[in-house]
Design a protein around this motif. Structure first.
Motif, mmCIF file in Angstrom:
data_model
loop_
_atom_site.group_PDB
_atom_site.id
_atom_site.type_symbol
_atom_site.label_atom_id
_atom_site.label_comp_id
_atom_site.label_asym_id
_atom_site.label_seq_id
_atom_site.Cartn_x
_atom_site.Cartn_y
_atom_site.Cartn_z
ATOM 1 N N ILE A 1 -84.093 -57.427 -36.111
ATOM 2 C CA ILE A 1 -83.535 -58.054 -37.278
ATOM 3 C C ILE A 1 -82.446 -56.837 -37.740
ATOM 4 C CG2 ILE A 1 -84.140 -58.682 -39.569
ATOM 5 C CD1 ILE A 1 -86.840 -59.112 -39.003
ATOM 6 N N GLU A 2 -81.326 -57.533 -38.167
ATOM 7 C CA GLU A 2 -80.194 -56.391 -38.632
ATOM 8 C C GLU A 2 -79.334 -57.313 -39.454
ATOM 9 O OE1 GLU A 2 -78.571 -54.337 -34.898
ATOM 10 O OE2 GLU A 2 -76.500 -55.364 -35.946
ATOM 11 N N ALA A 3 -78.775 -56.469 -40.289
ATOM 12 C CA ALA A 3 -77.866 -56.841 -41.611
ATOM 13 C C ALA A 3 -76.747 -55.893 -41.767
ATOM 14 C CB ALA A 3 -78.752 -57.165 -42.723
ATOM 15 N N ASN A 4 -75.557 -56.411 -41.912
ATOM 16 C CA ASN A 4 -74.524 -55.496 -42.055
ATOM 17 C C ASN A 4 -73.656 -56.163 -43.308
ATOM 18 O OD1 ASN A 4 -74.783 -56.475 -39.012
ATOM 19 N ND2 ASN A 4 -74.354 -54.386 -38.892
ATOM 20 N N LEU A 5 -72.906 -55.238 -43.933
ATOM 21 C CA LEU A 5 -71.811 -55.256 -45.061
ATOM 22 C C LEU A 5 -70.876 -54.804 -44.869
ATOM 23 C CD1 LEU A 5 -74.378 -54.823 -48.329
ATOM 24 C CD2 LEU A 5 -73.938 -57.462 -46.949
ATOM 25 N N GLU A 6 -69.728 -55.364 -44.684
ATOM 26 C CA GLU A 6 -68.553 -54.624 -44.460
ATOM 27 C C GLU A 6 -67.290 -55.162 -45.236
ATOM 28 O OE1 GLU A 6 -67.753 -53.380 -40.402
ATOM 29 O OE2 GLU A 6 -65.534 -54.604 -40.505
ATOM 30 N N TYR A 7 -66.559 -54.324 -45.783
ATOM 31 C CA TYR A 7 -65.400 -54.420 -46.647
ATOM 32 C C TYR A 7 -64.079 -54.066 -45.957
ATOM 33 C CZ TYR A 7 -61.674 -54.200 -50.327
ATOM 34 O OH TYR A 7 -60.617 -54.403 -50.958
ATOM 35 N N ARG A 8 -63.125 -55.013 -45.665
ATOM 36 C CA ARG A 8 -62.048 -54.809 -44.799
ATOM 37 C C ARG A 8 -60.770 -54.774 -45.572
ATOM 38 N NH1 ARG A 8 -64.030 -58.766 -40.051
ATOM 39 N NH2 ARG A 8 -65.709 -57.556 -39.407
ATOM 40 N N LYS B 1 -55.418 -50.798 -40.487
ATOM 41 C CA LYS B 1 -56.462 -51.356 -41.416
ATOM 42 C C LYS B 1 -57.913 -50.530 -41.646
ATOM 43 C CE LYS B 1 -55.014 -56.202 -40.371
ATOM 44 N NZ LYS B 1 -55.634 -57.366 -40.105
ATOM 45 N N GLY B 2 -58.332 -50.551 -42.784
ATOM 46 C CA GLY B 2 -59.683 -49.561 -42.976
ATOM 47 C C GLY B 2 -60.677 -50.596 -43.182
ATOM 48 N N ALA B 3 -62.011 -49.776 -43.203
ATOM 49 C CA ALA B 3 -63.168 -50.654 -43.491
ATOM 50 C C ALA B 3 -64.384 -49.736 -43.996
ATOM 51 C CB ALA B 3 -63.876 -51.327 -42.054
ATOM 52 N N ALA B 4 -64.978 -50.162 -44.761
ATOM 53 C CA ALA B 4 -66.205 -49.575 -45.328
ATOM 54 C C ALA B 4 -67.421 -50.285 -45.041
ATOM 55 C CB ALA B 4 -66.130 -49.297 -46.906
ATOM 56 N N PHE B 5 -68.713 -49.556 -44.510
ATOM 57 C CA PHE B 5 -69.610 -50.602 -44.326
ATOM 58 C C PHE B 5 -71.130 -50.014 -44.508
ATOM 59 C CE2 PHE B 5 -68.424 -48.236 -40.469
ATOM 60 C CZ PHE B 5 -69.464 -47.487 -40.006
ATOM 61 N N VAL B 6 -71.975 -50.900 -44.397
ATOM 62 C CA VAL B 6 -73.536 -50.403 -44.669
ATOM 63 C C VAL B 6 -74.091 -51.264 -43.619
ATOM 64 C CG1 VAL B 6 -75.574 -50.454 -46.087
ATOM 65 C CG2 VAL B 6 -73.405 -49.748 -46.948
ATOM 66 N N ASP B 7 -74.962 -50.619 -42.784
ATOM 67 C CA ASP B 7 -75.878 -51.249 -41.786
ATOM 68 C C ASP B 7 -77.364 -51.016 -41.830
ATOM 69 O OD1 ASP B 7 -73.362 -51.966 -40.573
ATOM 70 O OD2 ASP B 7 -73.280 -50.294 -39.350
ATOM 71 N N MET B 8 -78.052 -52.093 -41.414
ATOM 72 C CA MET B 8 -79.555 -51.859 -41.658
ATOM 73 C C MET B 8 -80.283 -52.635 -40.842
ATOM 74 S SD MET B 8 -79.935 -53.664 -45.576
ATOM 75 C CE MET B 8 -78.416 -52.971 -45.920
ATOM 76 N N GLY B 9 -81.587 -52.252 -40.488
ATOM 77 C CA GLY B 9 -82.407 -53.113 -39.485
ATOM 78 C C GLY B 9 -82.986 -52.270 -38.464
ATOM 79 N N GLN C 1 -90.365 -49.291 -44.918
ATOM 80 C CA GLN C 1 -90.435 -48.059 -44.050
ATOM 81 C C GLN C 1 -89.917 -48.139 -42.545
ATOM 82 O OE1 GLN C 1 -92.848 -49.500 -46.070
ATOM 83 N NE2 GLN C 1 -94.002 -48.012 -47.274
ATOM 84 N N GLN C 2 -90.006 -49.248 -42.219
ATOM 85 C CA GLN C 2 -89.650 -49.374 -40.794
ATOM 86 C C GLN C 2 -87.999 -49.853 -40.587
ATOM 87 O OE1 GLN C 2 -92.285 -52.287 -39.245
ATOM 88 N NE2 GLN C 2 -93.681 -50.805 -38.459
ATOM 89 N N THR C 3 -87.433 -49.907 -41.740
ATOM 90 C CA THR C 3 -85.883 -50.346 -41.747
ATOM 91 C C THR C 3 -85.095 -49.028 -41.706
ATOM 92 O OG1 THR C 3 -86.446 -52.350 -42.754
ATOM 93 C CG2 THR C 3 -84.123 -51.621 -42.713
ATOM 94 N N ALA C 4 -84.118 -48.833 -40.821
ATOM 95 C CA ALA C 4 -83.149 -48.112 -40.654
ATOM 96 C C ALA C 4 -81.821 -48.361 -41.562
ATOM 97 C CB ALA C 4 -82.547 -47.608 -39.416
ATOM 98 N N ILE C 5 -81.217 -47.285 -42.270
ATOM 99 C CA ILE C 5 -80.043 -47.474 -42.888
ATOM 100 C C ILE C 5 -78.873 -46.648 -42.494
ATOM 101 C CG2 ILE C 5 -79.001 -47.933 -45.253
ATOM 102 C CD1 ILE C 5 -81.860 -48.339 -46.535
ATOM 103 N N GLY C 6 -77.528 -47.166 -42.360
ATOM 104 C CA GLY C 6 -76.436 -46.334 -41.720
ATOM 105 C C GLY C 6 -75.403 -46.953 -42.732
ATOM 106 N N ALA C 7 -74.583 -45.795 -43.000
ATOM 107 C CA ALA C 7 -73.325 -46.252 -43.641
ATOM 108 C C ALA C 7 -72.151 -45.413 -43.223
ATOM 109 C CB ALA C 7 -73.523 -45.807 -45.266
#
Length: 805
Positions: free
Chosen positions: A669-676, A689-697, A729-735
């Motif tokens: 299970i994975e979710a991603n949010l990205e602004y371009r 171009k640039g991007a800012a993102f948050v990934d989790m899963g 507790q089992q979900t990883a988050i990265g930005a």
């Protein structure tokens, strides 16, 4: 031929720095190459123009006086290769970079006049534009200043359409396309758009002879200077009212060769008319039905330019014609029937490609050779046949022996595929093609691989796949038959130490099983992925295997006890039985300009049952997390499953051996949010171009019985299982953030991901972002003591080509 050899980047470092210095020096000294009476344009500005029109107005500045971006190396490169004796060369110009913008007063005047016309076209009918040029030390600055005056808005809209049927069609279709409405600011581009749309709908409704000049507008001044009335006129042709046309007989002619159709061909036309089509193949290469199937100009139907374009598209997609041309003729001037003539020029049918490579590294040398034969018209119906033969040898060298004295690896493979441009389904003949070319693909391959004193592998794969478009945005792919036979045989004399150090290859090389299943994939809106608009993208599919074989073996009374490792066998091998659904759903939100927000959710699960209950799903069907297209703060295959922590592996050798293998899972299970967004529109010939993102899963196990988890303890297995009560507790988050260098045909991507929350730790220790901000060195040192040779990295760098999703 290719050769692979490692090299040190330090060998290129000094020349690269020197070249960069030279380029920068050349870029700073362009003025010294021009005469004293010339100047280089360094800056162009447009003042007092509405902000929403600034960029468009700048496009009317003549290109030869537009200065290059401060970040561009085009001018320095041009200076480097096209100067001599302190002057720009006038002959023997090298095609590197682009020349500087030289001031030209005539071009300045043309630009001023064009900007003024542009503003008047946007409703500023009293607009005046002046230009001012300042020159200092051979450097020029151009400033355009606009006095726009008041903007004019549309008051009353009316029309004058002389042909009643045309008037009816226009008013019926108008709500679907018009941009004109009362109260909007006058815009000549909207009038041009309206004219093009009227031309389109008339061409779609039978008016074959309709032309754009029949459409014009009267702009009527009113007492209010800020208002104008618009009157649409659709005039008639000189010979009377506009007429609708229907399709008569279609003549389809195929030239005898790629050289085209000779003049004498008109005397040899076929006289057989079937379903309104006269088919004449001068080449004798093509059967009738596979070709005429994709003629959408049907007899007695109203002429529609969309059907003409559709015929063009499908004829080219058959991949057997290098040129397609559609003309029309009328038997007499009073007839309302037009007869299409489709002229098809064939292309080369067969091709053969030979490729080779010579890999050498670490005391080994070898060669790989492949031959690919392609026939685009195997059975005279545009069937694409491809046959590839590939073989290779690898040998140890050294100790004065000949290069191929010690051959330790031999590979051979043969693969064949036939792609037919229609759906071949027993007892059913669907007519598709209106939204895309359907295909039925038969493929088969055999692989033989021998590694001396290690293993022998034989792999046999067969499949049938149907691909078709429901609409332009809905694509279906169905594989009703996917058969894989894998027989690996490890040499029993291999020392156990070697197996431990190569467990990855041991799993793959020693695999013996059968897979018989089917796959289905549905894709929505893939055609919109490169468009800046708001839409939802969906790709979902399921892979099922083993149920048919389960029924067959049950019918024949095969012995089985999967729970105790005794699986039913067919052809002497156990067969796999599993189901593996997967989904990828995204929301693309256009935020204006080139700004975009993307939200993505992807999930998948592989569940083994029946004959694979104890063995689990095959290795290649497992999921992994991390990587440049997933949770970008982690390297691929280094996250999860669940709360799994590699410190449970007691030795450095064990962690090294299992790297990339122990962190796979049966569910993802994975979710991603990205602004371009856009940073620089002119950056070294492309757009930055640039991007800012948050990934989790994360990935998880369901029952922990996959191929790779056979001997782990129950305590460790529990850490890898999905538990909804502990999902947070089992979900990883990265930005992170990244750059995309867009050069039109390719997008080069660089992302930096930062670990925010790491599920391999417990409690508040999971929020590793705090350690990154304070105490990161001690944290890494302590981690390395218990996880060597693994090292902890807060930041992960990702390079890629194309967008991540």
């Amino acid at each position: 031929m290719k050769a692979y050899k490692s090299f040190k980047y330090s060998k290129l470092k000094s020349p690269a720095i020197l070249l960069l210095i030279i380029v920068l020096i050349q870029g700073c000294s362009s003025t010294k190459y021009i005469p004293d009476y010339q100047a280089i344009v360094k800056k162009v500005t447009i003042d007092s123009v509405d902000a929403k029109f600034e960029e468009q107005a700048y496009n009317y500045v003549q290109k030869d006086i537009r200065p290059s971006s401060a970040f561009s190396i085009n001018v320095p490169l041009y200076n480097l290769f096209n100067t001599k004796d302190g002057r720009y060369k006038t002959t023997d110009i090298k095609p590197f970079g682009s020349p500087p913008a030289i001031l030209d007063s005539a071009l300045v005047e043309i630009s001023r006049n064009q900007i003024e016309k542009f503003l008047r076209g946007k409703g500023y009918f009293q607009a005046k534009v002046t230009s001012d040029i300042k020159v200092k030390e051979k450097k020029a600055e151009i400033k355009f200043k606009a006095q726009s005056g008041p903007a004019s808005y549309i008051g009353k809209l009316s029309d004058s359409i002389f042909t009643p049927q045309v008037r009816a069609v226009y008013h019926k279709e108008k709500p679907t396309f018009t941009h004109l409405h009362e109260g909007m600011q006058y815009d000549s581009d909207s009038l041009s758009y309206e004219r093009d749309q009227i031309y389109r709908i008339m061409k779609e409704n039978g008016y074959y002879e309709f032309l754009r000049p029949f459409v014009n507008f009267d702009v009527i001044e009113t007492a209010d200077v800020k208002k104008v009335d618009l009157k649409l006129n659709i005039t008639n042709p000189p010979n009377g009212e506009h007429k609708q046309f229907t399709i008569g007989n279609t003549h389809m002619l195929i030239a005898p060769s790629p050289d085209g159709l000779p003049d004498s061909a008109r005397y040899k036309l076929s006289k057989d008319t079937i379903n309104g089509i006269v088919y004449t193949d001068f080449s004798g290469r093509y059967r009738r039905n596979p070709i005429v199937r994709y003629d959408f100009l049907k007899q007695n139907e109203l002429y529609d330019i969309r059907n003409e374009q559709l015929t063009y598209d499908r004829m080219y997609e058959l991949n057997i014609f290098k040129n397609v041309k559609i003309d029309y003729y009328r038997r007499d001037s009073t007839s309302n029937k037009i007869n299409p003539i489709i002229l098809l020029t064939p292309q080369k049918v067969m091709s053969n490609r030979v490729e080779g490579e010579v890999p050498f590294n670490g005391g080994t040398v070898g060669f790989n050779l492949s031959n690919t034969y392609t026939n685009n018209n195997l059975f005279r119906g545009a069937e694409r046949f491809e046959l590839q033969l590939k073989g290779g040898l690898q040998s140890r060298i050294g100790n004065g022996t000949s290069p191929f004295r010690d051959i330790y690896q031999r590979d051979f493979s043969i693969s064949a595929s036939i792609s037919v441009p229609r759906l071949i389904i027993p007892f059913y003949n669907p007519v598709l093609g209106g939204n895309g070319m359907p295909h039925t693909t038969f493929s088969s391959s055999y692989i033989y691989a021998l590694q001396k004193d290690i293993s022998v592998r034989r792999i046999f794969i067969n499949s049938i796949t149907y691909d078709w478009f429901e609409t332009k945005s809905k694509l279906h792919s169905f594989t009703p038959l996917n058969f894989e036979y894998r027989f690996g045989n490890l040499d029993p004399s291999i020392p156990e130490e070697i197996l431990l150090n190569n467990i990855y290859y041991g799993i793959l090389l020693g695999r013996k099983d059968l897979t018989l299943g089917m796959k289905y994939t549905y894709t929505l809106n893939a055609d919109k992925l490169n468009q800046l608009r708001t839409f939802v993208y969906l790709r979902g599919g399921v892979d099922i295997a083993g149920n048919l074989l389960q029924g067959i073996t049950n019918a024949f009374g095969a012995e089985r006890d999967p729970a105790n490792g005794n699986s039913a066998k067919l052809l002497g091998l156990p067969f796999n039985q599993y189901v593996r659904p997967e989904i990828d759903i995204r929301w693309y939100k256009h935020l204006g300009g080139t700004n975009q927000f993307v939200a993505r959710l992807t999930a998948g699960v592989g569940y083994a049952y029946g004959n694979s209950e104890e063995r689990g799903i095959p290795f290649e069907k497992l999921f992994f997390a991390g990587g440049s297209n997933g949770i970008r703060a982690w390297q691929a295959r280094t996250l999860g499953p669940g709360n799994y922590n590699r410190d449970v592996i007691g030795t450095d050798l064990g962690r090294r051996t299992l790297f990339g293998l122990d962190q796979l899972g049966e569910m993802k299970i994975e979710a991603n949010l990205e602004y371009r967004y856009t940073l620089l529109r002119k950056f070294f010939g492309g757009v930055l171009k640039g991007a800012a993102f948050v990934d989790m899963g994360n990935v998880w196990n369901i029952n922990g019985k996959s191929t790779l988890s056979g001997n782990i303890s129950e305590e460790i297995r529990q850490q890898t299982l999905l538990k909804f009560s502990k999902l947070a507790q089992q979900t990883a988050i990265g930005a992170g953030a990244g750059f995309r260098y867009d050069v039109q045909y390719f997008v080069f991507r660089f992302d930096i991901g930062l670990k925010v929350k790491d599920p391999q730790f417990n409690g508040s220790e999971q929020w590793v972002i705090g350690k990154f901000l304070s105490g990161g060195r001690d944290f890494r040192n302590n981690y390395n003591l218990t996880h060597a040779p693994d090292t902890y990295r807060f930041l992960q760098y990702n390079f890629g080509i194309g967008m991540p999703f």
